[in-house]
Design a protein around this motif. Structure first.
Motif, mmCIF file in Angstrom:
data_model
loop_
_atom_site.group_PDB
_atom_site.id
_atom_site.type_symbol
_atom_site.label_atom_id
_atom_site.label_comp_id
_atom_site.label_asym_id
_atom_site.label_seq_id
_atom_site.Cartn_x
_atom_site.Cartn_y
_atom_site.Cartn_z
ATOM 1 N N LYS A 103 0.837 -1.185 0.000
ATOM 2 C CA LYS A 103 0.000 0.000 0.000
ATOM 3 C C LYS A 103 0.880 1.247 0.000
ATOM 4 O O LYS A 103 0.617 2.214 -0.719
ATOM 5 C CB LYS A 103 -0.897 -0.013 1.238
ATOM 6 C CG LYS A 103 -1.849 1.164 1.350
ATOM 7 C CD LYS A 103 -2.731 1.001 2.585
ATOM 8 C CE LYS A 103 -3.137 2.325 3.199
ATOM 9 N NZ LYS A 103 -4.103 3.068 2.404
ATOM 10 N N GLU A 104 1.957 1.191 0.798
ATOM 11 C CA GLU A 104 2.863 2.340 0.847
ATOM 12 C C GLU A 104 3.532 2.569 -0.506
ATOM 13 O O GLU A 104 3.637 3.697 -0.983
ATOM 14 C CB GLU A 104 3.937 2.125 1.923
ATOM 15 C CG GLU A 104 3.447 2.530 3.297
ATOM 16 C CD GLU A 104 4.357 2.046 4.420
ATOM 17 O OE1 GLU A 104 5.483 1.589 4.138
ATOM 18 O OE2 GLU A 104 3.920 2.121 5.582
ATOM 19 N N VAL A 105 3.990 1.477 -1.114
ATOM 20 C CA VAL A 105 4.624 1.619 -2.425
ATOM 21 C C VAL A 105 3.610 2.136 -3.447
ATOM 22 O O VAL A 105 3.927 2.983 -4.282
ATOM 23 C CB VAL A 105 5.223 0.280 -2.893
ATOM 24 C CG1 VAL A 105 5.663 0.377 -4.338
ATOM 25 C CG2 VAL A 105 6.397 -0.103 -2.019
ATOM 26 N N ALA A 106 2.365 1.644 -3.341
ATOM 27 C CA ALA A 106 1.333 2.101 -4.264
ATOM 28 C C ALA A 106 1.130 3.603 -4.117
ATOM 29 O O ALA A 106 0.949 4.319 -5.098
ATOM 30 C CB ALA A 106 0.028 1.345 -4.007
ATOM 31 N N LEU A 109 3.947 5.229 -5.857
ATOM 32 C CA LEU A 109 3.777 5.147 -7.315
ATOM 33 C C LEU A 109 2.779 6.192 -7.810
ATOM 34 O O LEU A 109 2.921 6.739 -8.898
ATOM 35 C CB LEU A 109 3.307 3.753 -7.732
ATOM 36 C CG LEU A 109 4.355 2.631 -7.747
ATOM 37 C CD1 LEU A 109 3.725 1.312 -8.146
ATOM 38 C CD2 LEU A 109 5.514 2.959 -8.687
ATOM 39 N N ALA A 110 1.765 6.470 -6.981
ATOM 40 C CA ALA A 110 0.763 7.453 -7.378
ATOM 41 C C ALA A 110 1.387 8.827 -7.576
ATOM 42 O O ALA A 110 0.886 9.648 -8.337
ATOM 43 C CB ALA A 110 -0.344 7.514 -6.325
ATOM 44 N N PHE A 112 4.481 9.285 -8.683
ATOM 45 C CA PHE A 112 5.501 9.254 -9.739
ATOM 46 C C PHE A 112 5.058 10.114 -10.916
ATOM 47 O O PHE A 112 3.896 10.090 -11.291
ATOM 48 C CB PHE A 112 5.697 7.813 -10.233
ATOM 49 C CG PHE A 112 6.844 7.096 -9.600
ATOM 50 C CD1 PHE A 112 6.919 6.969 -8.228
ATOM 51 C CD2 PHE A 112 7.854 6.534 -10.376
ATOM 52 C CE1 PHE A 112 7.963 6.304 -7.623
ATOM 53 C CE2 PHE A 112 8.910 5.871 -9.780
ATOM 54 C CZ PHE A 112 8.968 5.750 -8.409
ATOM 55 N N PRO A 113 5.997 10.867 -11.481
ATOM 56 C CA PRO A 113 5.629 11.580 -12.705
ATOM 57 C C PRO A 113 5.371 10.567 -13.820
ATOM 58 O O PRO A 113 6.174 9.668 -14.049
ATOM 59 C CB PRO A 113 6.863 12.437 -13.017
ATOM 60 C CG PRO A 113 7.975 11.867 -12.227
ATOM 61 C CD PRO A 113 7.369 11.130 -11.057
ATOM 62 N N LEU A 114 4.237 10.690 -14.477
ATOM 63 C CA LEU A 114 3.856 9.722 -15.497
ATOM 64 C C LEU A 114 4.072 10.266 -16.896
ATOM 65 O O LEU A 114 3.859 11.459 -17.148
ATOM 66 C CB LEU A 114 2.379 9.361 -15.362
ATOM 67 C CG LEU A 114 1.969 8.460 -14.212
ATOM 68 C CD1 LEU A 114 0.510 8.052 -14.392
ATOM 69 C CD2 LEU A 114 2.836 7.213 -14.153
ATOM 70 N N LEU A 115 4.466 9.381 -17.782
ATOM 71 C CA LEU A 115 4.614 9.740 -19.182
ATOM 72 C C LEU A 115 3.253 10.156 -19.730
ATOM 73 O O LEU A 115 2.242 9.523 -19.438
ATOM 74 C CB LEU A 115 5.160 8.536 -19.960
ATOM 75 C CG LEU A 115 5.620 8.828 -21.388
ATOM 76 C CD1 LEU A 115 6.807 9.768 -21.394
ATOM 77 C CD2 LEU A 115 5.974 7.543 -22.111
ATOM 78 N N ARG A 117 1.510 12.532 -18.839
ATOM 79 C CA ARG A 117 0.739 13.303 -17.877
ATOM 80 C C ARG A 117 1.621 14.408 -17.308
ATOM 81 O O ARG A 117 1.247 15.559 -17.245
ATOM 82 C CB ARG A 117 0.220 12.414 -16.754
ATOM 83 C CG ARG A 117 -0.715 13.143 -15.808
ATOM 84 C CD ARG A 117 -1.117 12.317 -14.607
ATOM 85 N NE ARG A 117 -0.033 12.209 -13.634
ATOM 86 C CZ ARG A 117 -0.106 11.482 -12.530
ATOM 87 N NH1 ARG A 117 -1.180 10.766 -12.283
ATOM 88 N NH2 ARG A 117 0.903 11.443 -11.703
ATOM 89 N N ASP A 118 2.809 14.012 -16.862
ATOM 90 C CA ASP A 118 3.741 14.972 -16.277
ATOM 91 C C ASP A 118 4.994 15.125 -17.130
ATOM 92 O O ASP A 118 5.700 16.108 -17.041
ATOM 93 C CB ASP A 118 4.156 14.503 -14.882
ATOM 94 C CG ASP A 118 2.960 14.097 -14.055
ATOM 95 O OD1 ASP A 118 2.156 14.970 -13.736
ATOM 96 O OD2 ASP A 118 2.820 12.892 -13.766
ATOM 97 N N ILE A 119 5.250 14.097 -17.905
ATOM 98 C CA ILE A 119 6.456 14.071 -18.717
ATOM 99 C C ILE A 119 6.053 13.706 -20.133
ATOM 100 O O ILE A 119 5.160 12.884 -20.333
ATOM 101 C CB ILE A 119 7.436 13.018 -18.154
ATOM 102 C CG1 ILE A 119 8.042 13.529 -16.853
ATOM 103 C CG2 ILE A 119 8.521 12.670 -19.149
ATOM 104 C CD1 ILE A 119 9.045 12.598 -16.252
ATOM 105 N N TYR A 120 6.709 14.332 -21.090
ATOM 106 C CA TYR A 120 6.385 14.020 -22.476
ATOM 107 C C TYR A 120 7.632 13.579 -23.218
ATOM 108 O O TYR A 120 8.717 14.069 -22.959
ATOM 109 C CB TYR A 120 5.780 15.237 -23.172
ATOM 110 C CG TYR A 120 4.444 15.624 -22.591
ATOM 111 C CD1 TYR A 120 3.270 15.190 -23.182
ATOM 112 C CD2 TYR A 120 4.373 16.386 -21.432
ATOM 113 C CE1 TYR A 120 2.041 15.521 -22.638
ATOM 114 C CE2 TYR A 120 3.145 16.721 -20.884
ATOM 115 C CZ TYR A 120 1.984 16.286 -21.492
ATOM 116 O OH TYR A 120 0.768 16.607 -20.948
#
Lengths: 252, 190, 190
Positions: A103-106, A109-110, A112-115, A117-120
Motif C-alpha cells: 500500500k505504501e509503495v502504491a 507510485l501514485a 511518480f511523474p507519469l509519461l 501526464r507529467d512528462i512528455y
C-alpha cells in the motif's frame, strides 16, 4: 467510539483494518481484537443500513475477526503443540504488515511523474516511417488471446463446436445433404436450409461447406441475389467413399 | 554518412519508445564500444544546461523527455483531465512489480480483494504481461510488468522501484516463502 | 517559474503537432513581443550545429523534426521494429495458435475474410510452420505456430497460452454469463 468511515474509500478489508488500527493508535503487533472487531462490524453495519452492497471480501474478514476474537478468549493450555499455540492474531498481523508495504509503495507510485501526464517524450514521427501500415499494433500474449476471444464472439463457432460434439454430427449431415441431393437434378439453398433449429442450420451449413471443399457438390447462382442451387458434382455410385468420421472432418 | 552523434540523436528522437543500446548498435551497424561513448557524451551534454528536455535513461533504453519539474506547465497542453490510477490498480501493480512472476491468486491473497478486473485493465493498458503458467495444480497464469510499465513510470529498470520497507517478519519461514527482491527475469520484454 | 526559453522548448517538444506563436503566447500568458525573440533565438541555436533534429517552422507553427537528409537512415527504424502486427495478422495468428493444426480455409471461415496474404506474411516472418496436409480431398496444408512464435511471445510451450476460460475469468460480468467451473485461483485463503 464512532468512527465515520465509508467502505468505498477502502481498497479492501485489509485497508479498512489498517485504517482502524491507525486511528485507534494501536500497536499492530498487539491488536485489541474486541475493540477492532466491534468497530469493523459497526462500519459494515452502517453500510448495510445505507442499503449499499457490502462486498463479500469485507464480510469474509468480519468472520475472520470474530473467529480470532473467540479464539483469544480460550484459555491457553501449555501442552498445545507449537502451531496451535501460536497467537491467533499472527496470520492476520502478517497479512496486514505485508499489505501495508505494498500500500505504501502504491502511494509512492501514485506520486511518480507519469509519461504523457507529467512528462512528455518526443512525438514527431518522421515521414520516412509512415510507409508502415498505420494500424499495426504492438502485441503480447494478452493481445493474442484477446483477438481469439473476439473472433469466437463474432463468429458462430462456439455454438456449433459445442453442438457438434454433443448432439449433431457434421459427418451425419454430410450424409443427409447427399441423400437429399441423390436422384435430383438440383435443390435450392433455401430448401436445404429449411432446418428446425439454429444448431441444425449451422451444422447443415458446415456439412455443405465440407461437401463443397471435397468437391462433392456444386453451388451455382444465376445472378446476384438470385436463388442458389446445389447439385451433386460426382456420380451417385461414388458417394460410398465419403469420409464419415468427425476426426476426418476436423470437428471432433 | 552523417556523424555518429547526429545519427544517434536522430534515432533516439524519432523512435516511438526508448531505444536500447543493442538496438542502436544494430541500426548503426557499429559495436557497443563505439556507440556507448557517444551516448555518454549526449547524456552529459543534455544534462548540463537548463533545457526543455533531456536525454533520459528509461526502460533499459534512451529517450528524450521533458524535465519532470515542467509537468505542471506542460499539463496545459492537453485538455483532458489528468489521468489517475485507482488505488486498487496501483496496489495490484505494486504487488506484481515486486513479486513477479506472480499469480492472480497471490495478488488477491495479499490485497484481500478479488483482483481479476484490475489485472485485466492493467493488461489492456499494456502494463502487464503474461509470463507463462505456474507449475502447480491448475497451472494458473503468472503475471509480470511490461517494458511499457517502466516507460510510463520513468524507471530505468525494476531495481529503480522504491525499496519496500523492511518487513519485520514474525516468522522466518514467511520471509523465506516470499522473495522480496524484484525478479530480474521480469525485465526481459514488454 | 522556469525560464521562458526552457518552457518554450518544452512546449514545442511535447506538443503532438506544430505549435503556433499564438498558441504559445496563450500557454505562456505572455505577449508575442516577449515570446517571438526567444523563438528566434532557439531557431538560430538549433540551425547552427549538426544535430539529429532541429526546430522547424512548419504549418504556421514550430516543431522539432529530424533533418530530411537523415531519412534513408531513419527508415531502418520502421523496418526492424519488433513485435508489431496488423489487426489481420494478429487475428490469423491467434486462430492458428489456438486451433492448430488448422487449414487456411478454417482460418478464413472463422475470420470471414480471405487470409492467404496474411498467412503468407506470417510464414515469411517465421511465425508459422506447415504441419503437413490434411487428409481430406484437396489435401490442404495444415498450419501451426513455430518455435520462433513461442520465443517472440515469451512462452515456454504452447500450453502456456492462456485458456479462454482463464481469460474470461478476469472479467467478472462475463464469468457470470458463462457456465464456468468454480475458479480455484480465486478461492485461496488464509
Amino acid at each position: 467510539m464512532s468512527i465515520q468511515v465509508q467502505l468505498q474509500n477502502f481498497a479492501g478489508p485489509l485497508d479498512l483494518l489498517l485504517h482502524l488500527i491507525k486511528t485507534n493508535e494501536m500497536d499492530i503487533y498487539d491488536i485489541q481484537m474486541v475493540e477492532i472487531t466491534e468497530q469493523y462490524l459497526h462500519v459494515i453495519e452502517q453500510m448495510k443500513q445505507l442499503d449499499l452492497d457490502v462486498a463479500g471480501e469485507f464480510l469474509l474478514m468480519a468472520a475472520t475477526l470474530l473467529h480470532i476474537k473467540s479464539r483469544m478468549l480460550l484459555p491457553v493450555s501449555e501442552d498445545l503443540d507449537e502451531e496451535e499455540g501460536e497467537d491467533p492474531r499472527a496470520e492476520l498481523v502478517r497479512r496486514l504488515l505485508e499489505y501495508q508495504r505494498y500500500k505504501e509503495v502504491a502511494e509512492l507510485l501514485a506520486e511518480f511523474p507519469l509519461l504523457d501526464r507529467d512528462i512528455y517524450a518526443s512525438s514527431f514521427v518522421p515521414t520516412e516511417l509512415f510507409d508502415e501500415a498505420d494500424d499495426e499494433v504492438s502485441v503480447g500474449v494478452f493481445q493474442l488471446t484477446e483477438a481469439f476471444h473476439r473472433i469466437l464472439q463474432s463468429a458462430p463457432t462456439e455454438v456449433f463446436h459445442e453442438v457438434i460434439r454433443e448432439q449433431l454430427s457434421v459427418a451425419e449431415h454430410v450424409q443427409l445433404v447427399l441423400e437429399r441431393l441423390t436422384g435430383k437434378k438440383r435443390i435450392s439453398f433455401r430448401e436445404i436450409f429449411n432446418a428446425p433449429s439454429k444448431q441444425e442450420l449451422i451444422v447443415t451449413f458446415l456439412a455443405t461447406l465440407e461437401l463443397v471443399k471435397m468437391r462433392m457438390i456444386k453451388v451455382e447462382q444465376a445472378n446476384e441475389f438470385g436463388e442458389i442451387w446445389l447439385s451433386l458434382a460426382v456420380d451417385e455410385d461414388e458417394l460410398e467413399q465419403v469420409p464419415l468420421q468427425e476426426e476426418g472432418l476436423g470437428y471432433a | 554518412m552523417p556523424e555518429l552523434r547526429t545519427l544517434i540523436e536522430a534515432y533516439i528522437f524519432a523512435a516511438d519508445a526508448p531505444l536500447t543500446l543493442d538496438r542502436l548498435c544494430l541500426l548503426l551497424e557499429k559495436p557497443r564500444a563505439e556507440v556507448r561513448p557517444v551516448i555518454e557524451q549526449l547524456l552529459a551534454d543534455y544534462s548540463g544546461e537548463e533545457r526543455g528536455f533531456y536525454l533520459a535513461e528509461v526502460a533499459g533504453g534512451y529517450q528524450f523527455r521533458t524535465a519532470t519539474e515542467l509537468g505542471p506547465w506542460l499539463r496545459k497542453l492537453s485538455k483532458d483531465r489528468p489521468f489517475r490510477f485507482s488505488q486498487a490498480a496501483l496496489e495490484a501493480l505494486a504487488i506484481i512489480a515486486y513479486r513477479q512472476p506472480v499469480t492472480r491468486a497471490e495478488v488477491e491473497y495479499l490485497r484481500g480483494v478479488d483482483s481479476g478486473g484490475v489485472i485485466k485493465s492493467l493488461l489492456e493498458k499494456n502494463l502487464l504481461r503474461i509470463l507463462g503458467k505456474k507449475d502447480v495444480p491448475g497451472r494458473p497464469l503468472m503475471y509480470g510488468t511490461s517494458r511499457h510499465f517502466l516507460e510510463l513510470f520513468g524507471l530505468r529498470e525494476l531495481q529503480d522501484l522504491p525499496t519496500l520497507k523492511e518487513f519485520s517478519a514474525l516468522e522466518p519461514e514467511l520471509a523465506e516463502a516470499l522473495p522480496l527482491e524484484p525478479d530480474k527475469e521480469g525485465q526481459t520484454d514488454g
